[in-house]
Design an enzyme around this catalytic site. Structure first.
Site, mmCIF file in Angstrom:
data_model
loop_
_atom_site.group_PDB
_atom_site.id
_atom_site.type_symbol
_atom_site.label_atom_id
_atom_site.label_comp_id
_atom_site.label_asym_id
_atom_site.label_seq_id
_atom_site.Cartn_x
_atom_site.Cartn_y
_atom_site.Cartn_z
ATOM 1 N N ARG A 170 0.648 -1.457 0.565
ATOM 2 C CA ARG A 170 0.086 0.213 -0.081
ATOM 3 C C ARG A 170 0.913 1.000 -0.164
ATOM 4 O O ARG A 170 2.528 1.128 0.390
ATOM 5 C CB ARG A 170 -1.182 -0.271 0.749
ATOM 6 N N GLY A 171 0.262 2.548 -0.167
ATOM 7 C CA GLY A 171 0.914 3.923 0.146
ATOM 8 C C GLY A 171 1.199 4.308 1.551
ATOM 9 O O GLY A 171 0.383 2.966 2.415
ATOM 10 N N GLY A 172 1.942 5.158 1.829
ATOM 11 C CA GLY A 172 1.371 5.446 2.816
ATOM 12 C C GLY A 172 3.108 5.040 4.010
ATOM 13 O O GLY A 172 3.818 4.232 2.645
ATOM 14 N N HIS A 212 -1.481 -1.579 14.037
ATOM 15 C CA HIS A 212 -2.750 -2.091 14.001
ATOM 16 C C HIS A 212 -2.897 -2.946 15.412
ATOM 17 O O HIS A 212 -1.813 -3.257 15.343
ATOM 18 C CB HIS A 212 -3.515 -3.213 12.538
ATOM 19 N N SER A 257 -5.894 6.595 9.648
ATOM 20 C CA SER A 257 -5.275 6.261 8.609
ATOM 21 C C SER A 257 -6.131 5.844 7.803
ATOM 22 O O SER A 257 -6.203 4.533 7.617
ATOM 23 C CB SER A 257 -4.179 5.239 9.592
ATOM 24 N N GLY A 268 -6.094 -0.517 2.413
ATOM 25 C CA GLY A 268 -7.838 0.351 2.991
ATOM 26 C C GLY A 268 -7.684 1.940 3.814
ATOM 27 O O GLY A 268 -6.523 2.150 4.555
ATOM 28 N N ALA A 314 -7.887 2.009 8.192
ATOM 29 C CA ALA A 314 -8.013 2.227 9.888
ATOM 30 C C ALA A 314 -8.174 2.784 10.707
ATOM 31 O O ALA A 314 -7.543 3.621 11.164
ATOM 32 C CB ALA A 314 -6.371 1.279 10.103
ATOM 33 N N CYS A 324 5.400 8.332 10.316
ATOM 34 C CA CYS A 324 5.705 9.589 9.337
ATOM 35 C C CYS A 324 5.397 10.687 9.467
ATOM 36 O O CYS A 324 5.041 11.586 9.240
ATOM 37 C CB CYS A 324 4.198 9.556 9.421
#
Length: 245
Positions: free
Chosen positions: A106-108, A113, A174, A187, A189, A208
């Site tokens: 994924r991106g990010g 989690h 996020s 997706g 969270a 980040c």
């Protein structure tokens, strides 16, 4: 539906018929709380393959995971004059992390989690005229805002320079999407319940470039209803059923 369930279930032998439901005639919903991350990821890949071959079908996954850290391919392009600090772990550093760590598609950047989250993975074929990537992302945030406003949280927004859902300067959700052959996976969270031990671990990671204190939860802001995962899922899916025709 039974044929599709039999095709999807081998991706995780722990899934049964009770984990599957139909939102409408072409949308399968899969629900499993505290789902092992690697098993859920394997299931996503299987669902992705099915939707790519059957583009009218949608598979929406509602779940949560045990404590785990995942790292994406990178953050969205910064605006002029902005910069983001990504966490980049060497192999030897990964071994010292307090929770399992996985590099994903994924991106990010770095995301945590834990069982108190509500995670939504839409496995959906994109259509630029009716359901674009920007539409999916914006509506996932907007549907979440709608539900949480009903729970008594005003003034949520997703216009921060870092993609996410914010309550003032506190981040409660996020977003990280991956696309293969115009089909989405991974997706959103949403932090429903508190998890102080996870925040203590994040205090030295600054995912980040954000301090651990930036991250918050719905429970930090309002009292949660009983069975918050199930109630949020029900209200969130009603909005999808109405909007994603």
């Amino acid at each position: 539906m039974n044929e599709l369930i039999s095709g999807l279930s081998p991706a995780d032998s722990l899934l049964g018929a009770s984990n599957f439901s139909m939102l409408d005639e072409r949308t399968i919903v899969v629900t499993k709380w505290n789902w092992d991350y690697l098993r859920a990821h394997e299931f996503q890949r299987k669902a992705l393959d099915i939707v790519q071959k059957t583009p009218h079908l949608r598979i929406l996954i509602c779940c949560s995971h045990p404590e785990v850290l995942t790292n994406g391919r990178g953050l969205q392009k910064p605006r002029k004059g902005e910069s983001f600090d990504l966490v980049d772990f060497r192999v030897e550093e990964q071994r010292t992390l307090p929770y399992p760590f996985f590099q994903v598609e994924r991106g990010g950047g770095l995301t945590f989690h834990y069982p108190g989250q509500f995670i939504f993975y839409p496995i959906v074929k994109l259509n630029p005229t009716s359901l674009s990537l920007s539409t999916i992302i914006n509506q996932m945030f907007d549907f979440t805002i709608d539900v949480l406003e009903e729970w008594g949280i005003p003034s949520l927004h997703h216009g921060n320079k870092l993609l996410g859902l914010w309550y003032g300067d506190r981040k409660i959700a996020s977003m990280g999407i991956a696309i293969e052959k115009l089909t989405t996976f991974h997706g959103m969270a949403l932090n429903l319940q508190k998890n102080d031990s996870m925040l203590l671990a994040l205090d030295r990671l600054n995912p980040c470039g954000l301090k651990a204190q930036t991250y918050s939860s719905v429970e930090d802001i309002v009292s949660l209803p009983s069975m918050p995962h199930d109630i949020f899922r029900e209200h969130f899916l009603k909005r999808i059923q109405y909007e994603w025709k």
